[in-house]
Design a protein around this motif. Structure first.
Motif, mmCIF file in Angstrom:
data_model
loop_
_atom_site.group_PDB
_atom_site.id
_atom_site.type_symbol
_atom_site.label_atom_id
_atom_site.label_comp_id
_atom_site.label_asym_id
_atom_site.label_seq_id
_atom_site.Cartn_x
_atom_site.Cartn_y
_atom_site.Cartn_z
ATOM 1 N N LEU A 52 17.650 10.555 -2.749
ATOM 2 C CA LEU A 52 18.306 11.335 -1.697
ATOM 3 C C LEU A 52 19.574 10.662 -1.186
ATOM 4 C CD1 LEU A 52 15.184 12.466 0.349
ATOM 5 C CD2 LEU A 52 16.656 13.904 -1.066
ATOM 6 N N GLY A 53 19.910 9.488 -1.722
ATOM 7 C CA GLY A 53 21.147 8.819 -1.351
ATOM 8 C C GLY A 53 20.999 7.681 -0.363
ATOM 9 N N TYR A 54 19.774 7.343 0.014
ATOM 10 C CA TYR A 54 19.576 6.203 0.920
ATOM 11 C C TYR A 54 19.812 4.895 0.168
ATOM 12 C CZ TYR A 54 17.374 9.158 4.488
ATOM 13 O OH TYR A 54 17.138 10.100 5.459
ATOM 14 N N THR A 55 20.348 3.933 0.860
ATOM 15 C CA THR A 55 20.452 2.586 0.280
ATOM 16 C C THR A 55 19.059 1.964 0.267
ATOM 17 O OG1 THR A 55 20.817 1.531 2.419
ATOM 18 C CG2 THR A 55 22.778 2.326 1.234
ATOM 19 N N PRO A 56 18.824 0.920 -0.553
ATOM 20 C CA PRO A 56 17.501 0.283 -0.564
ATOM 21 C C PRO A 56 17.074 -0.223 0.809
ATOM 22 C CG PRO A 56 18.762 -0.417 -2.465
ATOM 23 C CD PRO A 56 19.704 0.388 -1.616
ATOM 24 N N GLN A 57 18.037 -0.772 1.573
ATOM 25 C CA GLN A 57 17.692 -1.277 2.903
ATOM 26 C C GLN A 57 17.304 -0.135 3.845
ATOM 27 O OE1 GLN A 57 20.512 -2.009 1.241
ATOM 28 N NE2 GLN A 57 20.115 -4.161 0.670
ATOM 29 N N ARG A 71 13.528 3.075 6.902
ATOM 30 C CA ARG A 71 13.271 4.461 7.329
ATOM 31 C C ARG A 71 11.929 4.988 6.865
ATOM 32 N NH1 ARG A 71 12.147 8.548 9.030
ATOM 33 N NH2 ARG A 71 13.366 10.421 9.479
ATOM 34 N N PHE A 72 11.481 4.579 5.673
ATOM 35 C CA PHE A 72 10.263 5.186 5.112
ATOM 36 C C PHE A 72 9.133 4.184 4.863
ATOM 37 C CE2 PHE A 72 13.843 7.849 3.770
ATOM 38 C CZ PHE A 72 13.447 9.066 4.316
ATOM 39 N N VAL A 73 9.447 3.026 4.255
ATOM 40 C CA VAL A 73 8.388 2.105 3.837
ATOM 41 C C VAL A 73 7.810 1.342 5.031
ATOM 42 C CG1 VAL A 73 7.818 0.125 2.384
ATOM 43 C CG2 VAL A 73 9.418 1.866 1.559
ATOM 44 N N LEU A 74 8.689 0.731 5.829
ATOM 45 C CA LEU A 74 8.210 -0.112 6.929
ATOM 46 C C LEU A 74 7.363 0.657 7.952
ATOM 47 C CD1 LEU A 74 8.165 -2.922 8.138
ATOM 48 C CD2 LEU A 74 10.288 -2.393 9.351
ATOM 49 N N PRO A 75 7.773 1.854 8.407
ATOM 50 C CA PRO A 75 6.927 2.581 9.365
ATOM 51 C C PRO A 75 5.530 2.873 8.831
ATOM 52 C CG PRO A 75 9.131 3.508 9.343
ATOM 53 C CD PRO A 75 9.063 2.538 8.207
ATOM 54 N N GLN A 76 5.447 3.225 7.547
ATOM 55 C CA GLN A 76 4.121 3.497 6.972
ATOM 56 C C GLN A 76 3.296 2.216 6.873
ATOM 57 O OE1 GLN A 76 4.014 6.500 3.630
ATOM 58 N NE2 GLN A 76 6.244 6.198 3.702
ATOM 59 N N ALA A 77 3.955 1.112 6.531
ATOM 60 C CA ALA A 77 3.241 -0.164 6.445
ATOM 61 C C ALA A 77 2.737 -0.595 7.817
ATOM 62 C CB ALA A 77 4.164 -1.240 5.867
ATOM 63 N N VAL A 78 3.569 -0.398 8.853
ATOM 64 C CA VAL A 78 3.164 -0.771 10.208
ATOM 65 C C VAL A 78 1.947 0.034 10.640
ATOM 66 C CG1 VAL A 78 3.859 -0.701 12.629
ATOM 67 C CG2 VAL A 78 5.440 -1.598 10.909
ATOM 68 N N SER A 106 0.811 -1.224 0.000
ATOM 69 C CA SER A 106 0.000 0.000 0.000
ATOM 70 C C SER A 106 0.845 1.274 0.000
ATOM 71 C CB SER A 106 -0.930 0.004 1.225
ATOM 72 O OG SER A 106 -0.189 0.170 2.432
ATOM 73 N N VAL A 107 2.137 1.160 0.313
ATOM 74 C CA VAL A 107 3.016 2.335 0.307
ATOM 75 C C VAL A 107 3.393 2.652 -1.137
ATOM 76 C CG1 VAL A 107 5.217 3.285 1.107
ATOM 77 C CG2 VAL A 107 3.914 1.737 2.584
ATOM 78 N N PRO A 108 3.145 3.870 -1.605
ATOM 79 C CA PRO A 108 3.451 4.219 -3.005
ATOM 80 C C PRO A 108 4.911 3.964 -3.352
ATOM 81 C CG PRO A 108 2.154 5.939 -1.961
ATOM 82 C CD PRO A 108 2.551 4.984 -0.874
ATOM 83 N N ARG A 109 5.148 3.463 -4.534
ATOM 84 C CA ARG A 109 6.500 3.172 -5.002
ATOM 85 C C ARG A 109 7.373 4.423 -5.006
ATOM 86 N NH1 ARG A 109 10.429 -0.544 -5.306
ATOM 87 N NH2 ARG A 109 11.818 -0.163 -7.084
ATOM 88 N N GLY A 110 6.725 5.565 -5.200
ATOM 89 C CA GLY A 110 7.462 6.824 -5.243
ATOM 90 C C GLY A 110 8.208 7.132 -3.956
ATOM 91 N N GLN A 111 7.730 6.614 -2.834
ATOM 92 C CA GLN A 111 8.405 6.839 -1.560
ATOM 93 C C GLN A 111 9.818 6.248 -1.598
ATOM 94 O OE1 GLN A 111 7.209 8.253 1.301
ATOM 95 N NE2 GLN A 111 5.072 8.610 0.759
ATOM 96 N N THR A 112 9.931 5.044 -2.109
ATOM 97 C CA THR A 112 11.231 4.386 -2.206
ATOM 98 C C THR A 112 12.118 5.099 -3.218
ATOM 99 O OG1 THR A 112 10.216 2.261 -1.662
ATOM 100 C CG2 THR A 112 12.387 2.191 -2.675
ATOM 101 N N GLU A 113 11.552 5.466 -4.342
ATOM 102 C CA GLU A 113 12.340 6.140 -5.377
ATOM 103 C C GLU A 113 12.871 7.472 -4.878
ATOM 104 O OE1 GLU A 113 9.592 6.328 -8.564
ATOM 105 O OE2 GLU A 113 9.842 4.221 -9.147
#
Length: 502
Positions: free
Chosen positions: A400-405, A410-417, A388-395
């Motif tokens: 911004l220089g974050y690694t995929p992990q 930092r962004f996807v898991l908190p929103q999913a929780v 349910s988290v938009p793909r754009g969040q990861t992109e």
């Protein structure tokens, strides 16, 4: 779930009598025509009574305590019961009940694993005890004590430190045969077996099971003997052997005494009755401690199962979303099996089949079973929340220089929780209530403790209402804590708190 069923049965038993005003006195089988008679699932004499009165109506009950309440409130007309039980009931509640008539003979035995080498040796000791009057004296001692509301001391036996252990499965809900008093298993069965096993140079190790569970325990090889006021009627069973009889019994019909005037009427009489029931349930033998200890076990199983199931949900999610088709297919099968299998069946398979030969505590089997069940649901919740988290969040995070992990954590898991937390909260509350079935695998949780109390007090009101109330409060507290956690994880909620403070 078991507590809810018990509460529904209790509500049914205290409803209005369906036969108010009937005054026919039951003295023999002829007066049972069209009458409702309670019988237990382990009662082998249903056919015998039906031959005496073909028009009798049988009402199946799982516990004598519920049948007792139904008889007291006029929901049934009689109970098919062992004469020993009936004598104790009539002694504990003088004038309220009476034995209408006897109708069949029976014998008391122990159950053993099929073709067990222990059977011949145990039978020989029981025959010796029968011959010298030991078993008869033991039965008489415990029956008379039960009528007076006292508990005899079990004999102190000398057991060598290296003596082999004989494991005993007890359905400890049948005073005077086998029951719990002051936190210990006691009764006729325990004393006879303690003496017999000691003479064989071994020591007895009893553990409490449900009625059905103790038979499965013997079948699966977890225990060598099962006991708990087992009436066999001389039957030969396909999966277990019966020991030499240690007592004769009679089956009888117990009815409410038509001449009983009751304990009075009015508010004062009701308050007195309520006080006596409260004392029997909580004060005598400090039975409140049994309920408190059971609640502690319930909370421990819930907590450990939640930790295990939640941790396992992540591998389940990873496998379910794997690009390797074999891995994702296995994950789908895993989820389908666990979601489609009743938790009670899962626990029974784990306890009596998978870990049947292993010396593993039932508590850990419960944690594994509930954890596996939770992981299947939580893994799917996690998958839907992450999707349910938009793909754009990861992109954006990658740009911004974050690694995929780091972007995921930092962004996807908190929103999913935050998305799945309301559904997850419901699963945890359901998990708390589902623990009420662990009595089937020899765990004395809150519900099982309530069963043991009912088996001693012959009352259902306080044990069931108290158990239901405790589950309600615990569920409310868990829901409240998870709701507060959800608010803390919600950025919008944090912004509102800051605006309010400003």
């Amino acid at each position: 779930m078991k507590t809810i069923c018990a509460l529904l049965i209790l509500l049914a038993t205290v409803g209005c009598s369906r036969r108010a005003g009937e005054t026919v006195r039951i003295e023999g089988p002829e007066q049972l025509k069209g009458r409702h008679v309670a019988h237990m699932s382990s009662d082998f004499h249903k056919g015998t009574l039906q031959k005496l009165q073909p028009d009798v109506v049988f009402d199946p009950y799982s516990e004598y305590a519920f049948a007792f309440e139904s008889l007291r409130n006029g929901k049934i007309d009689a109970i098919s019961i062992g004469k020993t039980y009936a004598e104790i009931w009539t002694a504990k509640f003088p004038g309220e009940f009476r034995v209408a008539f006897d109708y069949a003979g029976d014998v008391c035995c122990f159950l053993l694993r099929k073709n067990s080498s222990l059977k011949a040796r145990l039978d020989a000791e029981i025959r010796k005890m029968n011959a010298d009057g030991t078993t008869e004296a033991i039965v008489r001692k415990w029956v008379e004590a039960a009528k007076k509301g006292t508990v005899p001391q079990l004999p102190q036996v000398e057991v060598p430190a290296n003596a082999p252990e004989i494991r005993l499965a007890c359905a400890a809900e049948s005073e005077p045969w086998c029951f719990v008093a002051d936190g210990q298993v006691a009764g006729v069965d325990i004393e006879i077996l303690t003496l017999a096993v000691n003479r064989l140079g071994a020591r007895l190790s009893p553990k409490i099971y449900s009625w059905g569970g103790m038979v499965d325990c013997v079948n699966g090889g977890r225990c060598e003997i099962a006991c708990g006021g087992v009436y066999t009627a001389g039957n030969v069973f396909p999966t277990v052997d019966t020991s030499e009889k240690y007592a004769d019994e009679r089956m009888c019909i117990l009815v409410r005494n038509e001449d009983y005037g009751g304990g009075g009427s009015g508010v004062a009489a009701f308050a007195k009755s309520l006080k006596a029931s409260f004392v029997r349930t909580f004060v005598v033998e400090s039975r409140w401690k049994m309920l408190a200890n059971g609640f502690g076990i319930t909370l421990l199983i819930t907590f450990l199962s939640a930790l295990f199931g939640t941790a396992l949900a992540f591998p389940v999610w990873l496998a379910r979303t794997s690009r390797v088709r074999l891995v994702s297919s296995c994950a789908r099968v895993y989820i389908s099996i666990l979601q489609g299998t009743p938790v009670l069946v899962l626990l029974m398979i784990l306890f009596y089949v998978v870990f049947g030969k292993a010396d593993i505590n039932g508590l850990w089997v419960a944690v594994i079973g509930f954890g596996l069940n939770l992981s299947a649901y939580a893994g799917e919740m996690l998958r839907s929340g992450i999707d349910s988290v938009p793909r754009g969040q990861t992109e954006a995070a990658l740009a911004l220089g974050y690694t995929p992990q780091r972007a995921f954590l930092r962004f996807v898991l908190p929103q999913a929780v935050r998305t799945v937390l309301p559904v997850y909260r419901g699963e945890l509350i359901g998990l708390l209530k589902m623990t009420s079935i662990v009595g089937y695998i020899a765990i004395c949780d809150l519900t099982k403790a309530s069963d043991l109390v009912r088996s001693r007090t012959y009352e259902s009101f306080f044990p069931i209402i108290t158990t239901a109330f405790i589950y309600f409060v615990a569920s409310w507290a868990l829901a409240f804590a998870l709701e507060r956690l959800g608010r803390r994880l919600d950025p919008a909620s944090g912004s509102k708190r800051k605006e309010g403070a400003a």
